[in-house]
Scaffold this motif. Structure first.
Motif, PDB file in Angstrom:
ATOM      1  N   CYS A  55       2.317  -4.251 -14.698  1.00 12.50           N
ATOM      2  CA  CYS A  55       1.772  -3.069 -14.957  1.00 12.50           C
ATOM      3  C   CYS A  55       2.649  -2.005 -15.148  1.00 12.50           C
ATOM      4  O   CYS A  55       3.698  -1.690 -14.711  1.00 12.50           O
ATOM      5  CB  CYS A  55       0.921  -2.555 -13.649  1.00 12.50           C
ATOM      6  N   CYS A  58       3.176   0.553 -12.407  1.00 11.06           N
ATOM      7  CA  CYS A  58       3.562   0.122 -11.087  1.00 11.06           C
ATOM      8  C   CYS A  58       4.828  -0.711 -11.249  1.00 11.06           C
ATOM      9  O   CYS A  58       4.902  -1.955 -11.484  1.00 11.06           O
ATOM     10  CB  CYS A  58       2.721  -1.076 -10.427  1.00 11.06           C
ATOM     11  N   THR A  64       0.959  -6.981 -10.496  1.00 11.87           N
ATOM     12  CA  THR A  64       0.119  -6.407  -9.733  1.00 11.87           C
ATOM     13  C   THR A  64      -1.338  -7.090  -9.988  1.00 11.87           C
ATOM     14  O   THR A  64      -1.477  -7.966 -11.075  1.00 11.87           O
ATOM     15  CB  THR A  64      -0.198  -4.716  -9.938  1.00 11.87           C
ATOM     16  N   CYS A  83      -5.730  -2.239 -13.041  1.00 12.28           N
ATOM     17  CA  CYS A  83      -4.706  -2.670 -11.993  1.00 12.28           C
ATOM     18  C   CYS A  83      -5.369  -2.166 -10.651  1.00 12.28           C
ATOM     19  O   CYS A  83      -5.726  -0.895 -10.509  1.00 12.28           O
ATOM     20  CB  CYS A  83      -3.380  -1.891 -12.287  1.00 12.28           C
ATOM     21  N   CYS A  86      -2.425   0.726  -8.976  1.00 12.99           N
ATOM     22  CA  CYS A  86      -2.309   2.291  -9.299  1.00 12.99           C
ATOM     23  C   CYS A  86      -3.782   2.875  -9.396  1.00 12.99           C
ATOM     24  O   CYS A  86      -3.955   3.963  -9.616  1.00 12.99           O
ATOM     25  CB  CYS A  86      -1.441   2.419 -10.323  1.00 12.99           C
ATOM     26  N   SER A  89      -3.938   2.077 -14.788  1.00 11.84           N
ATOM     27  CA  SER A  89      -3.910   1.131 -15.818  1.00 11.84           C
ATOM     28  C   SER A  89      -5.195   0.303 -15.963  1.00 11.84           C
ATOM     29  O   SER A  89      -5.430  -0.520 -15.209  1.00 11.84           O
ATOM     30  CB  SER A  89      -2.583   0.308 -15.742  1.00 11.84           C
TER      31      SER A  89
END
Ligand SMILES: [Zn+2]
Length: 293
Positions: A55, A58, A64, A83, A86, A89
């Motif tokens: 990501c 991240c 992730t 994602c 976070c 994304s």
């Protein structure tokens, strides 16, 4: 979709689709033949509910977990993942489903209603947003620099698109641009090992006009810690400059390009890691010396 055969088939199919989504280029497809016909509306069951990938947001995490978000249509549709770290994304794949065979199966009370079941079908990846990027470790980016990073991405993308000839050219350019770094690194190792003869030989080689000749000398003096199991990444790089390579087909070149990709990544990553580790050690020792004095 609950019996054991189907659930085993589904496990394998989901792994294959994850590989298609994460690693394959556009217009690549997978054919499925379920152990028994499945309902037409169940075709997307082979799309994995979770993906593991990088990501951009991240940055600290290696990879992730991304969860399946939505599907817009049944046959040609957008499949999005977000994602879970976070929660920002997203990445979207466009997939086309083509049925290979349809069977009408009686269902409902008394079996009066006919349900359409798939006997086999295929899924093709026809779009991806944001665009695929070659997985590149931060260590490798540091070692290769900006130009090297760009060449590495172009080489990986060419390889992924089946353009082996182009991939070899990009990877060779990386080696040419870093040939002096490679020589210096090998010379330092030889000097550290007290091998003055080798160190002199490598120094002399750096005057050599041709990258191929310089690489040959470097390959002969590759330090042992950079030759895992006796495999010499510099030897692989040197062989990529041999004559006869330009007569290879895209498929044959792809084999060479794959070896180059692995060798470049290994050599420069280990080199960069060693350098950073050595710098940290030197700093710690200096600090300790200052404290004790
Ligand atoms: Zn994230």
């Amino acid at each position: 979709m609950l019996d054991q055969d189907l659930s085993n088939w589904l496990d394998v199919a989901r792994r294959d689709v994850a590989d298609l989504l994460l690693n394959k280029g556009l217009y690549q497809r997978i054919d499925f033949t379920p152990p028994r016909p499945i309902r037409l509306s169940d075709w997307a069951a082979v799309i994995p509910p979770r993906l593991q990938r990088d990501c951009a947001l991240c940055d600290d995490a290696e990879q992730t977990t991304w969860s399946y978000e939505f599907v817009t249509t049944n046959m040609l549709g957008m499949h999005s993942y977000k994602c879970m770290n976070c929660e920002t994304s997203t990445t979207t794949f466009m997939l086309a489903m083509t049925s290979g065979g349809i069977k009408e199966v009686p269902s409902g009370p008394g079996g009066g209603i006919l349900d359409r079941h798939l006997t086999n079908y295929s899924i093709e990846k026809v779009g991806q947003y944001p665009a695929w990027e070659a997985p590149l470790s931060r260590t490798l980016v540091k070692a290769l620099g900006r130009d090297g990073k760009s060449l590495f991405i172009k080489g990986s993308s060419s390889l992924r698109a089946g353009r082996g000839i182009g991939a070899v050219a990009y990877f060779r350019r990386i080696i040419e641009n870093h040939i002096d770094d490679i020589l210096r690194m090998v010379a330092e190792s030889a000097a550290a090992a007290g091998d003055t003869a080798a160190s002199e030989q490598i120094k002399a080689a750096s005057q050599n006009l041709y990258a191929t000749d310089r690489l040959k000398i470097a390959a002969q003096h590759t330090p042992a810690h950079l030759k895992p199991g006796g495999h010499n990444p510099l030897e692989v790089m040197y062989s990529a400059f041999s004559e006869g390579l330009h007569s290879l087909s895209d498929e044959e070149s792809a084999v060479v390009a794959n070896r180059l990709l692995e060798s470049i990544a290994y050599f420069f990553e280990v080199w960069q890691e060693n350098k950073e580790r050595a710098d940290r050690y030197a700093l710690a020792i200096t600090k300790a010396a200052t404290k004790s004095s």
